[in-house]
Write a protein that holds these residues in place. Structure first.
Motif, PDB file in Angstrom:
ATOM      1  N   ALA A 174       0.859  -1.193   0.000  1.00  0.00           N
ATOM      2  CA  ALA A 174       0.000   0.000   0.000  1.00  0.00           C
ATOM      3  C   ALA A 174       0.887   1.232   0.000  1.00  0.00           C
ATOM      4  N   TYR A 175       0.376   2.319  -0.568  1.00  0.00           N
ATOM      5  CA  TYR A 175       1.092   3.598  -0.567  1.00  0.00           C
ATOM      6  C   TYR A 175       0.536   4.545   0.488  1.00  0.00           C
ATOM      7  N   ARG A 176      -0.594   4.184   1.057  1.00  0.00           N
ATOM      8  CA  ARG A 176      -1.198   5.040   2.073  1.00  0.00           C
ATOM      9  C   ARG A 176      -1.832   4.174   3.144  1.00  0.00           C
ATOM     10  N   ARG A 177      -1.627   4.570   4.373  1.00  0.00           N
ATOM     11  CA  ARG A 177      -2.362   3.994   5.490  1.00  0.00           C
ATOM     12  C   ARG A 177      -2.760   5.144   6.401  1.00  0.00           C
ATOM     13  N   GLY A 178      -4.008   5.569   6.263  1.00  0.00           N
ATOM     14  CA  GLY A 178      -4.489   6.690   7.054  1.00  0.00           C
ATOM     15  C   GLY A 178      -3.731   7.963   6.743  1.00  0.00           C
ATOM     16  N   ARG A 179      -3.051   8.489   7.754  1.00  0.00           N
ATOM     17  CA  ARG A 179      -2.317   9.747   7.637  1.00  0.00           C
ATOM     18  C   ARG A 179      -0.870   9.560   7.172  1.00  0.00           C
ATOM     19  N   VAL A 180      -0.501   8.346   6.839  1.00  0.00           N
ATOM     20  CA  VAL A 180       0.871   8.025   6.448  1.00  0.00           C
ATOM     21  C   VAL A 180       0.914   7.651   4.973  1.00  0.00           C
ATOM     22  N   LEU A 181       1.860   8.218   4.231  1.00  0.00           N
ATOM     23  CA  LEU A 181       2.033   7.924   2.809  1.00  0.00           C
ATOM     24  C   LEU A 181       3.489   7.585   2.527  1.00  0.00           C
ATOM     25  N   LEU A 182       3.710   6.841   1.441  1.00  0.00           N
ATOM     26  CA  LEU A 182       5.053   6.430   1.055  1.00  0.00           C
ATOM     27  C   LEU A 182       5.380   6.942  -0.339  1.00  0.00           C
ATOM     28  N   ALA A 183       6.660   7.222  -0.573  1.00  0.00           N
ATOM     29  CA  ALA A 183       7.119   7.650  -1.899  1.00  0.00           C
ATOM     30  C   ALA A 183       8.548   7.171  -2.109  1.00  0.00           C
ATOM     31  N   GLY A 184       8.936   7.035  -3.364  1.00  0.00           N
ATOM     32  CA  GLY A 184      10.301   6.635  -3.677  1.00  0.00           C
ATOM     33  C   GLY A 184      10.599   5.212  -3.255  1.00  0.00           C
ATOM     34  N   ASP A 185      11.845   4.961  -2.844  1.00  0.00           N
ATOM     35  CA  ASP A 185      12.263   3.607  -2.496  1.00  0.00           C
ATOM     36  C   ASP A 185      11.507   3.042  -1.303  1.00  0.00           C
ATOM     37  N   ALA A 186      10.907   3.878  -0.489  1.00  0.00           N
ATOM     38  CA  ALA A 186      10.074   3.380   0.604  1.00  0.00           C
ATOM     39  C   ALA A 186       8.851   2.652   0.060  1.00  0.00           C
ATOM     40  N   ALA A 187       8.431   3.013  -1.153  1.00  0.00           N
ATOM     41  CA  ALA A 187       7.247   2.410  -1.774  1.00  0.00           C
ATOM     42  C   ALA A 187       7.597   1.370  -2.819  1.00  0.00           C
ATOM     43  N   HIS A 188       8.770   1.495  -3.448  1.00  0.00           N
ATOM     44  CA  HIS A 188       9.141   0.578  -4.531  1.00  0.00           C
ATOM     45  C   HIS A 188      10.653   0.525  -4.656  1.00  0.00           C
ATOM     46  N   VAL A 189      11.186  -0.666  -4.751  1.00  0.00           N
ATOM     47  CA  VAL A 189      12.627  -0.846  -4.960  1.00  0.00           C
ATOM     48  C   VAL A 189      12.789  -1.379  -6.373  1.00  0.00           C
ATOM     49  N   VAL A 190      13.334  -0.554  -7.252  1.00  0.00           N
ATOM     50  CA  VAL A 190      13.412  -0.844  -8.681  1.00  0.00           C
ATOM     51  C   VAL A 190      14.839  -1.255  -9.043  1.00  0.00           C
ATOM     52  N   PRO A 191      15.039  -2.386  -9.714  1.00  0.00           N
ATOM     53  CA  PRO A 191      16.387  -2.707 -10.187  1.00  0.00           C
ATOM     54  C   PRO A 191      16.928  -1.554 -11.023  1.00  0.00           C
ATOM     55  N   PRO A 192      18.228  -1.237 -10.895  1.00  0.00           N
ATOM     56  CA  PRO A 192      18.768  -0.059 -11.577  1.00  0.00           C
ATOM     57  C   PRO A 192      18.961  -0.251 -13.076  1.00  0.00           C
ATOM     58  N   THR A 193      18.661  -1.433 -13.590  1.00  0.00           N
ATOM     59  CA  THR A 193      18.847  -1.735 -15.010  1.00  0.00           C
ATOM     60  C   THR A 193      17.776  -1.033 -15.839  1.00  0.00           C
ATOM     61  N   GLY A 194      18.091   0.183 -16.243  1.00  0.00           N
ATOM     62  CA  GLY A 194      17.156   1.020 -16.978  1.00  0.00           C
ATOM     63  C   GLY A 194      17.155   2.433 -16.441  1.00  0.00           C
ATOM     64  N   GLY A 195      17.566   2.599 -15.178  1.00  0.00           N
ATOM     65  CA  GLY A 195      17.681   3.938 -14.613  1.00  0.00           C
ATOM     66  C   GLY A 195      16.362   4.578 -14.237  1.00  0.00           C
ATOM     67  N   HIS A 196      15.374   3.751 -13.825  1.00  0.00           N
ATOM     68  CA  HIS A 196      14.043   4.316 -13.564  1.00  0.00           C
ATOM     69  C   HIS A 196      13.694   4.444 -12.086  1.00  0.00           C
ATOM     70  N   GLY A 197      14.559   3.992 -11.178  1.00  0.00           N
ATOM     71  CA  GLY A 197      14.205   3.979  -9.764  1.00  0.00           C
ATOM     72  C   GLY A 197      13.993   5.360  -9.190  1.00  0.00           C
ATOM     73  N   MET A 198      15.033   6.204  -9.201  1.00  0.00           N
ATOM     74  CA  MET A 198      14.907   7.561  -8.687  1.00  0.00           C
ATOM     75  C   MET A 198      13.840   8.333  -9.453  1.00  0.00           C
ATOM     76  N   ASN A 199      13.764   8.119 -10.754  1.00  0.00           N
ATOM     77  CA  ASN A 199      12.813   8.863 -11.578  1.00  0.00           C
ATOM     78  C   ASN A 199      11.368   8.490 -11.253  1.00  0.00           C
ATOM     79  N   THR A 200      11.124   7.223 -10.950  1.00  0.00           N
ATOM     80  CA  THR A 200       9.781   6.821 -10.530  1.00  0.00           C
ATOM     81  C   THR A 200       9.434   7.516  -9.218  1.00  0.00           C
ATOM     82  N   GLY A 201      10.412   7.653  -8.327  1.00  0.00           N
ATOM     83  CA  GLY A 201      10.175   8.337  -7.063  1.00  0.00           C
ATOM     84  C   GLY A 201       9.904   9.816  -7.240  1.00  0.00           C
ATOM     85  N   ILE A 202      10.611  10.478  -8.149  1.00  0.00           N
ATOM     86  CA  ILE A 202      10.347  11.895  -8.416  1.00  0.00           C
ATOM     87  C   ILE A 202       8.923  12.060  -8.963  1.00  0.00           C
ATOM     88  N   GLY A 203       8.488  11.098  -9.782  1.00  0.00           N
ATOM     89  CA  GLY A 203       7.101  11.120 -10.254  1.00  0.00           C
ATOM     90  C   GLY A 203       6.104  10.959  -9.125  1.00  0.00           C
TER      91      GLY A 203
END
Length: 530
Positions: free
Chosen positions: A292-321
């Motif tokens: 989940a990305y939200r539980r009540g008053r708590v939300l997650l973003a970036g690597d706290a929400a998704h750990v993306v293999p670096p093969t492609g360079g999309h991890g940090m960019n997904t978090g900025i999105g």
């Protein structure tokens, strides 16, 4: 400096995602406090690729020119393959973004700007807007949520002492081992240990060696192992070495800097290379997604929400999105324009994107013949949620389209880019997107402005931009409408994150625009019309 006893949003984590969220919240006028346990920004380059979509977001924050000036030249965004750095039979693949190629899809192509260079730029901008509210050397110990907010305990690692802060919302941008996620009881699913790597940051005079093959990444083919990542393509480099954690090669000590220097020389194919090892990092490739990305008053973003293999360079960019999607929603909720239901659309929109990005990146990690670097992948993100008003029967797009970016004004898609010739400061239709909702039309009649005025009278302000009116002209007249799939009388309603919320072929009768806006902000069902 005393800690504030209360704040609207508490951000845990001051990496690229947390800092971007801080900058965006300041842009929307949202009070917040950011805490980061590290005393300063990253020393290790870590992530390096800043994608086109991230650059568009950072352009909106006024940072594009500074980041572009700090990154590698566009001509070096290439990918080298060879047995070592002096292999005469090397292969160099194409540029990630070729402005002379096919249709221009963005005013802000991606680039290589390593995290140790990017973070200070983001931190300076965050402090310009909220200096007293950016606290490095401060760790979140606990964050207990209740119906009315979050009670957090912070530890000042530099000055000592603990401090209690009350926040309306807590956002965990605190990485894969997130304290926020664990405290909220949100699990992570997916494989771990897809690979183990040693990252060696070193200095060596390699600029002249690679002058005829300068690239962003140098992938080594057998018998070579791993690859070199350029920081400046001159003296500063990263060597990524894959290894079995249970069996170091030949009994080598991967913590001994002299042996590491020998490892770099062997990989480079230059036995006499002068190498100075600056630091190292061991890391594990995982592919995990929060349940989940939200539980009540708590939300997650970036690597706290998704750990993306670096093969492609999309991890940090997904978090900025993530930060871009979440910031305007928090702003709308905290200033009373939206209900808290709007925050449910954050998970509905961003989690499917992360799921597909993780899968694509994991496929890249398994590819033996190399993989394509797609700078525009995240431009293709298409949302479906209560914060999007789609026409009945509209086709359901994949969260991201691996086949490539195809411009569309369909609700849920990022609004297309069309180059403008004026006024100064607006060279793309994307530059018209402000901190509120934006209606873009080519219709020069007052009808759309009248609908916007009626919505504003109902407490739902929207800014209207008419292409072709006054100094606001397209380089190719009518291009935006064609890309959006609307006639000259039509319009698209664009959210503050640049995604289309609604489109119409003509000005609607009555207070339809106000109803659409209310639907987006409250999650209420809306009888969408084509």
């Amino acid at each position: 400096m005393p800690f504030p006893p209360t704040t609207t949003v508490l951000i845990a984590g001051g990496g690229p995602v947390g800092l971007t969220l801080s900058i965006l919240l300041s842009r929307y006028g949202v009070d917040h406090l950011l805490v980061e346990a590290r005393p300063d920004t990253a020393r290790h380059p870590k992530a390096r690729g800043v994608s086109a979509r991230s650059m568009e977001i950072l352009r909106r924050c006024g940072l594009e020119d500074e980041i572009r000036g700090a990154g590698l030249p566009a001509s070096q965004v290439r990918f080298y393959r060879g047995r070592d750095l002096v292999d005469p039979d090397f292969v160099r693949s194409g540029v990630a973004h070729d402005p002379a190629g096919a249709e221009e899809h963005t005013p802000s192509p991606g680039l290589i700007c390593s995290q140790d260079v990017l973070e200070p730029i983001l931190l300076r901008r965050a402090r310009e807007s909220a200096a007293a509210r950016i606290r490095f050397g401060t760790r979140l110990l606990t964050g207990a949520a209740d119906g009315g907010g979050v009670s957090a305990v912070l530890e000042d690692l530099a000055g000592g002492g603990r401090h209690e802060v009350r926040a309306q919302w807590l956002v965990g941008c605190d990485g894969a081992g997130s304290t926020v996620r664990t405290g909220a009881g949100i699990g992570m699913d997916g494989p771990t240990g897809l690979g183990h790597f040693l990252s060696v940051r070193f200095e060596a005079p390699l600029g002249a060696v690679v002058a005829d093959r300068a690239s962003a990444s140098y992938f080594l083919t057998p018998p070579g192992r791993g690859g070199f990542m350029a920081v400046d393509n001159d003296r500063h480099w990263i060597y990524q070495y894959p290894f079995d954690p249970d069996r170091p090669p030949g009994g080598a000590d991967l913590t001994d800097r002299r042996q590491l220097a020998d490892l770099v020389r062997a990989a480079a194919g230059l036995p006499d290379l002068e190498v100075t090892v600056r630091d190292t990092a061991f890391w594990r490739m995982d592919a995990r997604l929060a349940s989940a990305y939200r539980r009540g008053r708590v939300l997650l973003a970036g690597d706290a929400a998704h750990v993306v293999p670096p093969t492609g360079g999309h991890g940090m960019n997904t978090g900025i999105g993530d930060a871009d999607n979440l910031a305007w929603k928090l702003a709308a909720v905290t200033d009373g324009r939206a209900t808290t239901d709007l925050l449910d659309s954050y998970q509905a929109e961003r989690r499917p994107v992360a799921r597909q990005v993780i899968d694509l990146s994991a496929d890249n990690a398994r590819a033996r013949a190399g993989y394509r670097i797609d700078d525009e992948l995240l431009l293709t993100a298409a949302y479906r949620s209560a914060a999007i008003v789609a026409a009945p029967g509209a086709p359901v797009r994949p969260p991201v389209d691996a086949s490539g970016y195809h411009p569309s004004g369909e609700p849920g898609c990022r609004a297309p880019h069309s180059r403008l010739t004026g006024p100064p400061g607006s060279s793309s239709t994307l530059d018209l997107v402000g901190t509120g909702f934006t209606l873009i039309t080519a219709d020069g009649t007052p009808a759309w402005q009248h609908r916007a005025d009626a919505a504003a009278a109902a407490g739902l302000p929207v800014t209207v931009h008419t292409l072709g009116a006054g100094r606001l002209r397209e380089e190719h007249p009518g291009a935006f409408g064609r890309l959006c799939g609307v006639p000259a009388s039509g319009a698209v309603l664009v959210r503050p994150d640049g995604h289309v919320a609604w489109r119409a072929a003509a000005p609607p009768a009555g207070p339809e625009l106000a109803r659409v806006l209310r639907s987006v902000l409250t999650g209420a069902a809306h009888p969408a019309r084509p």
